[in-house]
Every structure is written in C-alpha cells, then in structure tokens.
Design an enzyme around this catalytic site. Structure first.
Site, PDB file in Angstrom:
ATOM      1  N   SER A   1       0.701  -1.381  -0.043  1.00 18.72           N
ATOM      2  CA  SER A   1      -0.081   0.037  -0.015  1.00 18.72           C
ATOM      3  C   SER A   1       1.039   1.183  -0.091  1.00 18.72           C
ATOM      4  O   SER A   1       1.884   1.149   0.592  1.00 18.72           O
ATOM      5  CB  SER A   1      -0.771   0.095   1.453  1.00 18.72           C
ATOM      6  OG  SER A   1      -1.468   1.309   1.563  1.00 18.72           O
TER       7      SER A   1
ATOM      8  N   TYR B   1      -1.503  -0.844  10.839  1.00 15.66           N
ATOM      9  CA  TYR B   1      -1.785  -1.189   9.261  1.00 15.66           C
ATOM     10  C   TYR B   1      -0.562  -1.135   8.442  1.00 15.66           C
ATOM     11  O   TYR B   1      -0.224  -2.090   7.694  1.00 15.66           O
ATOM     12  CB  TYR B   1      -3.128  -0.591   8.725  1.00 15.66           C
ATOM     13  CG  TYR B   1      -3.286  -1.014   7.248  1.00 15.66           C
ATOM     14  CD1 TYR B   1      -3.565  -2.324   6.970  1.00 15.66           C
ATOM     15  CD2 TYR B   1      -3.492   0.184   6.419  1.00 15.66           C
ATOM     16  CE1 TYR B   1      -3.835  -2.290   5.521  1.00 15.66           C
ATOM     17  CE2 TYR B   1      -3.289  -0.052   5.014  1.00 15.66           C
ATOM     18  CZ  TYR B   1      -3.786  -1.512   4.626  1.00 15.66           C
ATOM     19  OH  TYR B   1      -3.639  -1.756   3.165  1.00 15.66           O
TER      20      TYR B   1
ATOM     21  N   LYS C   1       2.193  -3.825   6.736  1.00 18.19           N
ATOM     22  CA  LYS C   1       2.533  -3.999   5.108  1.00 18.19           C
ATOM     23  C   LYS C   1       4.037  -3.813   4.832  1.00 18.19           C
ATOM     24  O   LYS C   1       4.603  -4.649   4.292  1.00 18.19           O
ATOM     25  CB  LYS C   1       1.723  -2.960   4.491  1.00 18.19           C
ATOM     26  CG  LYS C   1       0.506  -3.230   4.232  1.00 18.19           C
ATOM     27  CD  LYS C   1      -0.090  -4.251   3.296  1.00 18.19           C
ATOM     28  CE  LYS C   1      -1.368  -4.631   3.330  1.00 18.19           C
ATOM     29  NZ  LYS C   1      -1.861  -5.740   2.597  1.00 18.19           N
TER      30      LYS C   1
HETATM   31  P1  NAD Z   1     -11.171  -6.363   1.086  1.00 18.09           P
HETATM   32  O1  NAD Z   1     -11.170  -6.495   2.577  1.00 18.09           O
HETATM   33  O2  NAD Z   1     -12.141  -6.413   0.330  1.00 18.09           O
HETATM   34  O3  NAD Z   1     -10.299  -8.079   0.755  1.00 18.09           O
HETATM   35  C1  NAD Z   1      -9.521  -8.836   1.776  1.00 18.09           C
HETATM   36  C2  NAD Z   1      -9.971 -10.289   1.829  1.00 18.09           C
HETATM   37  O4  NAD Z   1      -9.040 -10.856   2.599  1.00 18.09           O
HETATM   38  C3  NAD Z   1     -11.333 -10.237   2.444  1.00 18.09           C
HETATM   39  O5  NAD Z   1     -12.257 -10.919   1.233  1.00 18.09           O
HETATM   40  C4  NAD Z   1     -11.233 -10.853   3.710  1.00 18.09           C
HETATM   41  O6  NAD Z   1     -12.357 -11.786   3.987  1.00 18.09           O
HETATM   42  C5  NAD Z   1     -10.049 -11.782   3.536  1.00 18.09           C
HETATM   43  N1  NAD Z   1      -9.223 -11.930   4.511  1.00 18.09           N
HETATM   44  C6  NAD Z   1      -8.819 -11.360   5.599  1.00 18.09           C
HETATM   45  N2  NAD Z   1      -8.023 -11.918   6.558  1.00 18.09           N
HETATM   46  C7  NAD Z   1      -7.964 -13.203   5.902  1.00 18.09           C
HETATM   47  C8  NAD Z   1      -7.361 -14.416   6.591  1.00 18.09           C
HETATM   48  N3  NAD Z   1      -6.751 -14.455   7.621  1.00 18.09           N
HETATM   49  N4  NAD Z   1      -7.250 -15.381   5.842  1.00 18.09           N
HETATM   50  C9  NAD Z   1      -8.302 -15.568   4.655  1.00 18.09           C
HETATM   51  N5  NAD Z   1      -8.811 -14.616   4.268  1.00 18.09           N
HETATM   52  C10 NAD Z   1      -8.693 -13.248   4.670  1.00 18.09           C
HETATM   53  O7  NAD Z   1      -9.743  -5.455   0.862  1.00 18.09           O
HETATM   54  P2  NAD Z   1      -9.456  -5.090  -0.549  1.00 18.09           P
HETATM   55  O8  NAD Z   1      -9.892  -3.697  -0.571  1.00 18.09           O
HETATM   56  O9  NAD Z   1     -10.092  -5.925  -1.501  1.00 18.09           O
HETATM   57  O10 NAD Z   1      -7.749  -5.250  -0.194  1.00 18.09           O
HETATM   58  C11 NAD Z   1      -7.233  -6.297  -0.603  1.00 18.09           C
HETATM   59  C12 NAD Z   1      -5.905  -5.968  -0.221  1.00 18.09           C
HETATM   60  O11 NAD Z   1      -5.016  -4.992  -0.567  1.00 18.09           O
HETATM   61  C13 NAD Z   1      -5.496  -6.044   1.185  1.00 18.09           C
HETATM   62  O12 NAD Z   1      -4.147  -6.605   1.532  1.00 18.09           O
HETATM   63  C14 NAD Z   1      -5.413  -4.486   1.382  1.00 18.09           C
HETATM   64  O13 NAD Z   1      -4.488  -4.365   2.602  1.00 18.09           O
HETATM   65  C15 NAD Z   1      -4.607  -4.072   0.236  1.00 18.09           C
HETATM   66  N6  NAD Z   1      -4.907  -2.507  -0.152  1.00 18.09           N
HETATM   67  C16 NAD Z   1      -6.077  -2.042  -0.131  1.00 18.09           C
HETATM   68  C17 NAD Z   1      -6.203  -0.811  -0.422  1.00 18.09           C
HETATM   69  C18 NAD Z   1      -7.863  -0.186  -0.496  1.00 18.09           C
HETATM   70  O14 NAD Z   1      -7.766   1.029  -0.292  1.00 18.09           O
HETATM   71  N7  NAD Z   1      -8.858  -0.975  -0.904  1.00 18.09           N
HETATM   72  C19 NAD Z   1      -5.229   0.019  -0.665  1.00 18.09           C
HETATM   73  C20 NAD Z   1      -3.973  -0.540  -0.370  1.00 18.09           C
HETATM   74  C21 NAD Z   1      -3.834  -1.867  -0.310  1.00 18.09           C
HETATM   75  N1  UFG Z   2     -12.314  11.992   3.072  1.00 19.99           N
HETATM   76  C1  UFG Z   2     -13.397  12.987   3.143  1.00 19.99           C
HETATM   77  N2  UFG Z   2     -14.486  12.282   3.823  1.00 19.99           N
HETATM   78  C2  UFG Z   2     -14.759  11.159   4.082  1.00 19.99           C
HETATM   79  C3  UFG Z   2     -13.921  10.241   3.489  1.00 19.99           C
HETATM   80  C4  UFG Z   2     -12.773  10.597   3.287  1.00 19.99           C
HETATM   81  O1  UFG Z   2     -13.157  14.191   3.288  1.00 19.99           O
HETATM   82  O2  UFG Z   2     -15.892  10.887   4.369  1.00 19.99           O
HETATM   83  C5  UFG Z   2     -11.101  12.366   2.391  1.00 19.99           C
HETATM   84  C6  UFG Z   2     -10.119  12.406   3.425  1.00 19.99           C
HETATM   85  O3  UFG Z   2      -9.524  13.366   4.185  1.00 19.99           O
HETATM   86  C7  UFG Z   2      -8.877  12.199   2.010  1.00 19.99           C
HETATM   87  C8  UFG Z   2      -9.627  11.802   0.956  1.00 19.99           C
HETATM   88  O4  UFG Z   2     -10.847  11.965   1.170  1.00 19.99           O
HETATM   89  O5  UFG Z   2      -8.257  13.574   1.776  1.00 19.99           O
HETATM   90  C9  UFG Z   2      -9.258  10.196   0.619  1.00 19.99           C
HETATM   91  O6  UFG Z   2      -9.518   9.540   1.955  1.00 19.99           O
HETATM   92  P1  UFG Z   2      -9.829   7.857   1.862  1.00 19.99           P
HETATM   93  O7  UFG Z   2     -10.303   7.302   3.357  1.00 19.99           O
HETATM   94  O8  UFG Z   2     -10.640   7.439   0.764  1.00 19.99           O
HETATM   95  O9  UFG Z   2      -8.386   7.396   1.540  1.00 19.99           O
HETATM   96  P2  UFG Z   2      -6.970   7.490   2.552  1.00 19.99           P
HETATM   97  O10 UFG Z   2      -5.983   8.116   1.253  1.00 19.99           O
HETATM   98  O11 UFG Z   2      -7.330   8.353   3.555  1.00 19.99           O
HETATM   99  O12 UFG Z   2      -6.794   6.206   2.614  1.00 19.99           O
HETATM  100  C10 UFG Z   2      -6.444   5.075   1.584  1.00 19.99           C
HETATM  101  C11 UFG Z   2      -6.822   3.584   2.260  1.00 19.99           C
HETATM  102  C12 UFG Z   2      -5.889   3.189   3.397  1.00 19.99           C
HETATM  103  C13 UFG Z   2      -4.649   3.432   2.781  1.00 19.99           C
HETATM  104  C14 UFG Z   2      -4.292   4.741   2.288  1.00 19.99           C
HETATM  105  C15 UFG Z   2      -2.907   4.983   1.702  1.00 19.99           C
HETATM  106  O13 UFG Z   2      -8.151   3.580   2.809  1.00 19.99           O
HETATM  107  O14 UFG Z   2      -6.057   1.994   3.656  1.00 19.99           O
HETATM  108  O15 UFG Z   2      -5.208   5.156   1.108  1.00 19.99           O
HETATM  109  O16 UFG Z   2      -2.573   3.858   0.582  1.00 19.99           O
HETATM  110  F1  UFG Z   2      -3.556   3.242   4.005  1.00 19.99           F
END
Ligand code: NAD
Ligand code: UFG
Length: 336
Positions: free
Chosen positions: A124, A148, A152
């Site tokens: 991430s 978190y 990572k």
């Molecule tokens: P998500 O929660 O939709 O998907 C993660 C999946 O992993 C879920 O289906 C959950 O049930 C499963 N899971 C969690 N722990 C588990 C375990 N111990 N065993 C088996 N399954 C398990 O999240 P996502 O948004 O699809 O994210 C996927 C990956 O990408 C994650 O590792 C997340 O940290 C990373 N990521 C997500 C974002 C974002 O903003 N969505 C940004 C950067 C990185």
């Molecule tokens: N924001 C609002 N109102 C809301 C939600 C978000 O104003 O209700 C703003 C936040 O302050 C930020 C922007 O919208 O400026 C984006 O916010 P998000 O929560 O959508 O995303 P972030 O960048 O804060 O966080 C995301 C993921 C994290 C990850 C991070 C960096 O949710 O898991 O990107 O990769 F760690």
C-alpha cells in the site's frame, strides 16, 4: 497455469479473479470471508462463464491451507488476504499484526513446502507515510504512520529477506494508491461493512440515500482548494496490473516493487464535483475538522510500472464515478 488468490472474495480480489479468468488462467481462491461474501465469486463466474475453486480457509489455519496446496496444483499466488482499516488497526494492533503478518508467514511456509515460489503481494502507498515530496517514487523514504501500514512494511521486509535467503523466490510488491470504482457490469464492486471510511463509497452511499451528507475532512490543507489530494486508481486497471506483474516475474525472475496508481492527484472537492457531473446526482456535503492521521497530498510516480511492466491506468475519473455509481445504484445493500 493456476493462480491461488488469497482474499479473492474481497473488493480488489474479486476484480482480479475476473481479470485472471478472462486472461485464461485457472483460479483457486482462499478466503475466510471475514470481510466479504461468496456471492462476489458467484458473480465473477457468471460474468466470465468460467468456474473457479473456492476454499473457505483462514490463513491462520496452516493445516487447512496446506490441504488446499495438496489438493490443487498451484503455480503462483496473488496475496490479497489481510485486514485493512487504518483506524481499527490503531485500536486493535495485535489482531492486525497477527492476521496480516502471521497469515503471510504461514502462506510462505506452505508455498515453500510445495515448491511454489512466485508471489504478487498487495502492499500500500501507506508504507510511505506523509511523503516529503510528490509524486512518490518507489525509492522514497518508507515511514508508515499506523499499525496497518507497519504490517505492510513488515511483510515487504520479510519477503525481501526470503528472496535473499533462498534462490527461486519471485516476488512483486505492489503498492496501491487509492483503489476505487467497480466492474462496468455493475455486478461486482466494493461492499464495505457499516459506514464507509473511504471517500468514494461514502459519496455513492450519500447519492443512493443511505447516508445524509458527506463530511469533508478539512479545507485548510496546503493544496489548491484546501482539501486533501489522492491518487484514485480504477480497480479494473489495478486488477490488470497483477497480470502484468505475474508476466514480468515469469520472464524476469527476482523481486520487484511497483507503485500502482493513476499518477495524478484529485482533491476531495474535485471528486465530489466530478461525481455530480458524471452521474447527475447532487452530493450534500459540509466541511468539518481534519481527520486525525490524514495527510495533505499523496500521488504516485508511476514511471517504473509504465516502463518495466508496460502498465498504466486507462480509466479516468469519469469512468470511475460512473462505474462506482452503477454498482451502488444496482446494489444499494451490496451483496446482501
Ligand atoms: P477486502 O477486505 O475487500 O479483501 C480482503 C479479503 O481478505 C477479504 O475478502 C477478507 O475476507 C480476506 N481475509 C482477511 N484476512 C484473512 C485471513 N486471515 N484468511 C483468509 N482470508 C482473509 O480488501 P481489498 O480492498 O480488496 O484489499 C485487498 C488487499 O489490498 C489488502 O491486503 C489491502 O490491505 C490491500 N490494499 C487495499 C487498499 C484499498 O484501499 N482497498 C489500498 C492499498 C492496499
Ligand atoms: N475524505 C473525506 N470524507 C470522508 C472520507 C474521506 O473528506 O468521508 C477525504 C480524506 O480526508 C482524504 C480523501 O478523502 O483526503 C481520501 O480518503 P480515503 O479514506 O478514501 O483514503 P485515504 O487516502 O485516507 O486512505 C486510503 C486507504 C488506506 C491506505 C491509504 C494509503 O483507505 O487503507 O489510502 O494507501 F492506507
């Protein structure tokens, strides 16, 4: 070639399973469904007309994970499974470290035992913390600001050590910026539990009438309009990046790190007005205090991924908003 997708029922995982099946890969999914529903995978199979294997298994249950590798002949792993809520990670850090780090250690052990040494890992942009400069390059300082993000970075370092210690490990560390949007069918998308933390799901839930108004967290950041700037990347583009990563590992073994983002930033106000313009939906909003832990601006330098993976995002903000809205309006309660 069969790919094991951990966390494949989740948001990014389900879109990646669809892309893999479309590209001709076989797919096996391991997911404990702690943050997802099996319905997503049913829809993926419906959309592609192809089947995949689903194993409801927790990565912390090493014996059951091992049984999956015994049964299925896996060639490579895309590892999404993990917990991802920043705020929750601050209040229950041990659960985050245990799930994300121990889950990955179990996975690596079982992979090694079965001679499977190719992994694409979901890292991430949060590993960079508050960046000194933008756009962020892969060799920028790493300084995550919450458990978190630290989980990572720990996993990235563990995978680097594994690669150094034993020949044959091929690993891609993919640092995602802000994944958003949904498949253009409107059949799969992001289905957050409870009130969304992230901007775009919050906007779509206001538009569909589930939430009354958006709180904009601060308009006093040092950005052109004062609201936070992020790099929003369409989830379908992101999914395709994983296929490019599998290909580069096959042709160029080793360990690689890539930023996956669109390479440009949008402010909160730009996202709100972009959504309103594309969908015709009015988003009621108010400015409130900054959210603790938020940073002003974060977007990627994506030149390495463009050059080495031959990957770049193709879907812009209009498509992101249209697709996110199609998913939300067709499925107001997600997969329920
Ligand atoms: P998500 O929660 O939709 O998907 C993660 C999946 O992993 C879920 O289906 C959950 O049930 C499963 N899971 C969690 N722990 C588990 C375990 N111990 N065993 C088996 N399954 C398990 O999240 P996502 O948004 O699809 O994210 C996927 C990956 O990408 C994650 O590792 C997340 O940290 C990373 N990521 C997500 C974002 C974002 O903003 N969505 C940004 C950067 C990185
Ligand atoms: N924001 C609002 N109102 C809301 C939600 C978000 O104003 O209700 C703003 C936040 O302050 C930020 C922007 O919208 O400026 C984006 O916010 P998000 O929560 O959508 O995303 P972030 O960048 O804060 O966080 C995301 C993921 C994290 C990850 C991070 C960096 O949710 O898991 O990107 O990769 F760690």
């Amino acid at each position: 070639m069969k790919i094991l997708v951990t966390g494949g029922a989740g948001y990014i995982g389900s879109h990646t399973c669809l892309a893999l099946l479309d590209a001709g890969y076989e797919v096996a999914v391991v997911d404990n469904l702690s943050n997802s529903k099996e319905e997503s995978l049913k829809r993926v199979q419906g959309l592609t007309g192809k089947t995949l294997e689903f194993h409801k298994v927790d990565l912390l249950d090493k014996r059951s994970l091992n049984a999956v590798f015994e049964k299925s002949s896996i060639d490579a792993v895309i590892h999404f499974a993990g917990l991802k809520a920043v705020g929750e990670s601050v209040s229950i850090p041990l659960r985050y470290y245990h799930n994300n780090v121990t889950g990955t250690l179990n996975l690596c052990d079982v992979m090694g035992d079965h001679d499977v040494r190719t992994m694409v890992f979901s890292s991430s942009a949060t590993v960079y913390g508050d960046p000194q400069t933008v756009p962020i390059k892969e060799d920028s300082p790493l300084s995550p600001a919450n458990p978190y993000g630290r989980s990572k970075l720990m996993i990235e370092e563990i995978l680097q050590d594994l690669h150094r210690s034993e020949a044959g490990w091929n690993i891609a560390l993919l640092r995602y910026f802000n994944p958003v949007g949904a498949h253009s069918s409107g059949l799969i998308g992001e289905d957050p539990n409870g009130v969304p933390n992230n901007l775009l799901p919050f906007i779509t839930q206001v538009a569909v009438g589930k939430l009354s108004e958006l709180s904009i967290f601060g308009n006093d950041y040092p950005t052109p309009d004062g609201t936070g700037i992020r790099d929003y990347i369409h989830v379908v583009d992101l999914a395709l990046g994983h296929i490019k990563a599998l290909r580069i590992l096959a042709s160029n073994p080793g360990i690689v790190v890539y930023n996956l983002g669109a390479g440009r930033g949008y402010s909160v106000l730009e996202m709100v007005s972009g959504f309103e313009k594309t969908t015709g939906q009015k988003i009621h909003s108010k400015i409130v205090a900054r959210r603790p832990g938020d940073i002003a601006s974060c977007y990627a330098d994506v030149s390495r991924a463009q050059r080495e993976l031959g990957w770049s995002s193709e879907r812009g903000i209009d498509e992101i908003c249209a697709d996110a809205w199609r998913w939300q309006s067709k499925n107001p309660d997600g997969y329920e």
